[in-house]
Design a protein around this motif. Structure first.
Motif, PDB file in Angstrom:
ATOM      1  N   GLU A 211     -58.696 -22.283   3.806  1.00  0.00           N
ATOM      2  CA  GLU A 211     -60.132 -22.242   4.090  1.00  0.00           C
ATOM      3  C   GLU A 211     -60.874 -21.630   2.903  1.00  0.00           C
ATOM      4  O   GLU A 211     -60.539 -20.537   2.448  1.00  0.00           O
ATOM      5  CB  GLU A 211     -60.363 -21.401   5.342  1.00  0.00           C
ATOM      6  N   VAL A 212     -61.868 -22.351   2.397  1.00  0.00           N
ATOM      7  CA  VAL A 212     -62.666 -21.839   1.285  1.00  0.00           C
ATOM      8  C   VAL A 212     -64.146 -22.060   1.589  1.00  0.00           C
ATOM      9  O   VAL A 212     -64.529 -22.996   2.302  1.00  0.00           O
ATOM     10  CB  VAL A 212     -62.306 -22.534  -0.060  1.00  0.00           C
ATOM     11  N   PHE A 213     -64.960 -21.184   1.049  1.00  0.00           N
ATOM     12  CA  PHE A 213     -66.400 -21.313   1.253  1.00  0.00           C
ATOM     13  C   PHE A 213     -66.930 -22.463   0.401  1.00  0.00           C
ATOM     14  O   PHE A 213     -66.599 -22.590  -0.773  1.00  0.00           O
ATOM     15  CB  PHE A 213     -67.105 -20.012   0.872  1.00  0.00           C
ATOM     16  N   ASN A 214     -67.771 -23.292   0.991  1.00  0.00           N
ATOM     17  CA  ASN A 214     -68.317 -24.467   0.319  1.00  0.00           C
ATOM     18  C   ASN A 214     -69.666 -24.121  -0.322  1.00  0.00           C
ATOM     19  O   ASN A 214     -70.703 -24.184   0.326  1.00  0.00           O
ATOM     20  CB  ASN A 214     -68.468 -25.615   1.320  1.00  0.00           C
ATOM     21  N   PHE A 215     -69.644 -23.736  -1.588  1.00  0.00           N
ATOM     22  CA  PHE A 215     -70.887 -23.375  -2.275  1.00  0.00           C
ATOM     23  C   PHE A 215     -71.717 -24.613  -2.634  1.00  0.00           C
ATOM     24  O   PHE A 215     -72.918 -24.510  -2.828  1.00  0.00           O
ATOM     25  CB  PHE A 215     -70.565 -22.609  -3.569  1.00  0.00           C
ATOM     26  N   TRP A 216     -71.059 -25.765  -2.720  1.00  0.00           N
ATOM     27  CA  TRP A 216     -71.730 -26.936  -3.297  1.00  0.00           C
ATOM     28  C   TRP A 216     -72.479 -27.770  -2.257  1.00  0.00           C
ATOM     29  O   TRP A 216     -73.493 -28.373  -2.543  1.00  0.00           O
ATOM     30  CB  TRP A 216     -70.687 -27.808  -4.004  1.00  0.00           C
ATOM     31  N   ASP A 217     -71.955 -27.783  -1.042  1.00  0.00           N
ATOM     32  CA  ASP A 217     -72.582 -28.637  -0.033  1.00  0.00           C
ATOM     33  C   ASP A 217     -72.536 -27.950   1.331  1.00  0.00           C
ATOM     34  O   ASP A 217     -72.172 -28.552   2.338  1.00  0.00           O
ATOM     35  CB  ASP A 217     -71.852 -29.992   0.023  1.00  0.00           C
ATOM     36  N   SER A 218     -72.901 -26.683   1.335  1.00  0.00           N
ATOM     37  CA  SER A 218     -72.833 -25.924   2.586  1.00  0.00           C
ATOM     38  C   SER A 218     -74.115 -26.064   3.394  1.00  0.00           C
ATOM     39  O   SER A 218     -75.186 -26.352   2.857  1.00  0.00           O
ATOM     40  CB  SER A 218     -72.563 -24.445   2.292  1.00  0.00           C
ATOM     41  N   TYR A 219     -73.972 -25.841   4.692  1.00  0.00           N
ATOM     42  CA  TYR A 219     -75.112 -25.994   5.585  1.00  0.00           C
ATOM     43  C   TYR A 219     -74.958 -25.005   6.737  1.00  0.00           C
ATOM     44  O   TYR A 219     -73.862 -24.820   7.277  1.00  0.00           O
ATOM     45  CB  TYR A 219     -75.173 -27.424   6.125  1.00  0.00           C
ATOM     46  N   LEU A 220     -76.056 -24.372   7.104  1.00  0.00           N
ATOM     47  CA  LEU A 220     -76.051 -23.415   8.205  1.00  0.00           C
ATOM     48  C   LEU A 220     -77.232 -23.729   9.112  1.00  0.00           C
ATOM     49  O   LEU A 220     -78.383 -23.717   8.669  1.00  0.00           O
ATOM     50  CB  LEU A 220     -76.163 -21.985   7.664  1.00  0.00           C
ATOM     51  N   SER A 221     -76.936 -24.028  10.376  1.00  0.00           N
ATOM     52  CA  SER A 221     -77.989 -24.384  11.328  1.00  0.00           C
ATOM     53  C   SER A 221     -78.725 -23.147  11.804  1.00  0.00           C
ATOM     54  O   SER A 221     -78.104 -22.196  12.301  1.00  0.00           O
ATOM     55  CB  SER A 221     -77.380 -25.121  12.529  1.00  0.00           C
ATOM     56  N   ASN A 222     -80.031 -23.165  11.678  1.00  0.00           N
ATOM     57  CA  ASN A 222     -80.823 -22.045  12.181  1.00  0.00           C
ATOM     58  C   ASN A 222     -80.704 -21.930  13.693  1.00  0.00           C
ATOM     59  O   ASN A 222     -80.757 -20.831  14.250  1.00  0.00           O
ATOM     60  CB  ASN A 222     -82.288 -22.226  11.773  1.00  0.00           C
ATOM     61  N   ARG A 223     -80.521 -23.057  14.354  1.00  0.00           N
ATOM     62  CA  ARG A 223     -80.349 -23.032  15.807  1.00  0.00           C
ATOM     63  C   ARG A 223     -79.081 -22.281  16.193  1.00  0.00           C
ATOM     64  O   ARG A 223     -79.085 -21.453  17.111  1.00  0.00           O
ATOM     65  CB  ARG A 223     -80.286 -24.458  16.347  1.00  0.00           C
ATOM     66  N   PHE A 276     -80.896 -18.502   4.585  1.00  0.00           N
ATOM     67  CA  PHE A 276     -80.086 -19.678   4.279  1.00  0.00           C
ATOM     68  C   PHE A 276     -80.178 -20.704   5.410  1.00  0.00           C
ATOM     69  O   PHE A 276     -80.367 -21.905   5.172  1.00  0.00           O
ATOM     70  CB  PHE A 276     -78.640 -19.246   4.044  1.00  0.00           C
ATOM     71  N   SER A 277     -80.071 -20.222   6.657  1.00  0.00           N
ATOM     72  CA  SER A 277     -80.104 -21.140   7.790  1.00  0.00           C
ATOM     73  C   SER A 277     -81.488 -21.750   8.001  1.00  0.00           C
ATOM     74  O   SER A 277     -81.611 -22.823   8.598  1.00  0.00           O
ATOM     75  CB  SER A 277     -79.661 -20.422   9.076  1.00  0.00           C
ATOM     76  N   SER A 278     -82.519 -21.065   7.525  1.00  0.00           N
ATOM     77  CA  SER A 278     -83.891 -21.571   7.686  1.00  0.00           C
ATOM     78  C   SER A 278     -84.268 -22.588   6.615  1.00  0.00           C
ATOM     79  O   SER A 278     -85.315 -23.247   6.730  1.00  0.00           O
ATOM     80  CB  SER A 278     -84.890 -20.407   7.651  1.00  0.00           C
ATOM     81  N   PHE A 279     -83.456 -22.680   5.570  1.00  0.00           N
ATOM     82  CA  PHE A 279     -83.785 -23.577   4.456  1.00  0.00           C
ATOM     83  C   PHE A 279     -83.579 -25.027   4.850  1.00  0.00           C
ATOM     84  O   PHE A 279     -82.554 -25.409   5.418  1.00  0.00           O
ATOM     85  CB  PHE A 279     -82.921 -23.243   3.237  1.00  0.00           C
ATOM     86  N   ASN A 280     -84.589 -25.847   4.545  1.00  0.00           N
ATOM     87  CA  ASN A 280     -84.512 -27.285   4.789  1.00  0.00           C
ATOM     88  C   ASN A 280     -84.678 -28.000   3.457  1.00  0.00           C
ATOM     89  O   ASN A 280     -85.760 -28.011   2.873  1.00  0.00           O
ATOM     90  CB  ASN A 280     -85.609 -27.718   5.768  1.00  0.00           C
ATOM     91  N   ALA A 281     -83.598 -28.584   2.939  1.00  0.00           N
ATOM     92  CA  ALA A 281     -83.611 -29.198   1.616  1.00  0.00           C
ATOM     93  C   ALA A 281     -84.612 -30.354   1.542  1.00  0.00           C
ATOM     94  O   ALA A 281     -85.299 -30.524   0.528  1.00  0.00           O
ATOM     95  CB  ALA A 281     -82.211 -29.700   1.264  1.00  0.00           C
ATOM     96  N   GLN A 282     -84.730 -31.120   2.598  1.00  0.00           N
ATOM     97  CA  GLN A 282     -85.648 -32.247   2.592  1.00  0.00           C
ATOM     98  C   GLN A 282     -87.100 -31.782   2.504  1.00  0.00           C
ATOM     99  O   GLN A 282     -87.892 -32.328   1.726  1.00  0.00           O
ATOM    100  CB  GLN A 282     -85.444 -33.097   3.848  1.00  0.00           C
TER     101      GLN A 282
END
Length: 359
Positions: A211-223, A276-282
């Motif tokens: 298991e490794v942390f995905n720095f490149w394409d990680s996503y955290l749901s604010n919900r 981080f979880s509140s960030f929306n790339a779009q």
């Protein structure tokens, strides 16, 4: 007929004997001023309610505990008649002494108990009279201890023995608490699993098991973060509530509130995890196109640049939150273990409580 009184230690201890009157009336008179009330009796009135009503009223301002036997209950039944009689008596007793019907009230069943004590933190009766209206019909004799320091010696030394030999009756509280903790545990596990799926990836050859942390394409749901935060807060409240129920306060000691507090702090508003979880790339890319990149003549190039900057910003936020995320997942495992431990103890008490009805 009035109570006959014989002073043994003037102002502190007196012998009382009565018929046609409750032998412990002096203690009943102190209920309104008491902070603590303890009653141990062979039986209570099955049909009369006055004495229990007095306890109920006192429980609004005092901690009340009652220990009783159930006279019709036996270790073994040799026919259906005594079994049915015992079952009816047990049902009446448990219904009357359901702690959910009184605040600050605790009930214990002690099936080898013949002791009679009625006391407050100010005055104590030790004698022959049961805590039942019917006891006034008999000649009853006992002593009154009117010295609060002496009474406290009884509370500190004798009350724990009598309670410890009994079975505390919690009513439906144990099942309700187990269900609540199980539901919260399930909700926490689901939110945490969803979060982990978004920020971790697995590598390895030939089996991806690291298991490794995905720095490149990680996503955290604010919900999911919001759900986890709410569950942790609710767990704190539920565990704290255990302290308010006599007999469950030791379960509170199985938990570590600092773990829950730290976990809630990590995913609260304004923290790296929350940001981080509140960030929306779009939305971030759209804002760039509407503002900073609005003057670009080549729309495709502007969109590519906006997407690249959004991705970089998401990676920055992920990197800023990585240590907190790792700590949070570690705390979640500790919390899960604590909740399982709490439910195990609740279940143990429930199994013991079920032995009250042995019919």
């Amino acid at each position: 007929m009035s109570i006959q009184r014989i002073p043994l230690v003037p102002g502190k201890i007196e012998l009382v004997s009565s018929k046609d009157e409750l032998n412990y009336q002096d203690v009943l008179n102190d209920f309104s001023e008491a902070d603590f009330i303890f009653v141990t009796t062979y039986n209570i009135s099955e049909r009369r309610e006055r004495l229990l009503q007095m306890l109920k009223e006192a429980s609004e301002h005092a901690e009340v505990r009652l220990v009783t036997n159930i006279p019709s209950r036996f270790d073994r039944y040799y026919s259906s008649v005594p079994r049915q009689k015992a079952q009816a008596s047990i049902e009446r007793y448990t219904e009357k002494l359901n702690p959910e019907s009184m605040d600050g009230f605790s009930a214990f069943f002690h099936f080898e108990n013949h002791t009679k004590i009625i006391l407050t933190n100010n005055i104590a009766y030790v004698g022959s009279a049961n805590f039942s209206e019917e006891s006034q019909n008999s000649r009853e004799t006992g002593i009154l201890i009117k010295d609060p320091e002496m009474v406290q010696l009884v509370i500190d030394n004798l009350v724990p023995i009598i309670e410890g030999e009994g079975i505390q009756y919690f009513g439906d509280v144990l099942n309700e608490k187990q269900l609540t903790f199980s539901m919260l545990l399930s909700e926490m596990k689901m939110a945490a699993d969803n979060m982990k799926e978004g920020v971790y990836t697995y590598v390895g050859h030939p089996i991806e098991d690291t298991e490794v942390f995905n720095f490149w394409d990680s996503y955290l749901s604010n919900r999911d973060v919001s759900i986890l935060y709410d569950v942790i807060i609710e767990l704190e409240e539920e565990i704290n509530n255990l302290r308010e129920i006599h007999g469950l306060n030791q379960i509170f000691n199985l938990s570590d509130m600092s773990i829950l507090q730290r976990a809630s702090d990590l995913c609260d508003h304004g923290t790296p995890i929350w940001e981080f979880s509140s960030f929306n790339a779009q939305n971030f890319a759209s804002d760039l196109l509407s503002n900073e990149l609005a003057l670009y003549e080549d729309l495709d190039e502007a969109c590519q640049l906006a997407s690249q900057q959004a991705s970089e910003r998401q990676s920055e936020l992920a990197e800023a939150a990585v240590d907190d995320i790792r700590e949070l997942f570690g705390l979640i495992e500790l919390i899960k273990n604590k909740v399982v431990l709490i439910n195990t103890e609740l279940n143990r008490l429930d199994v013991i409580q079920e032995t009250i009805d042995n019919t």
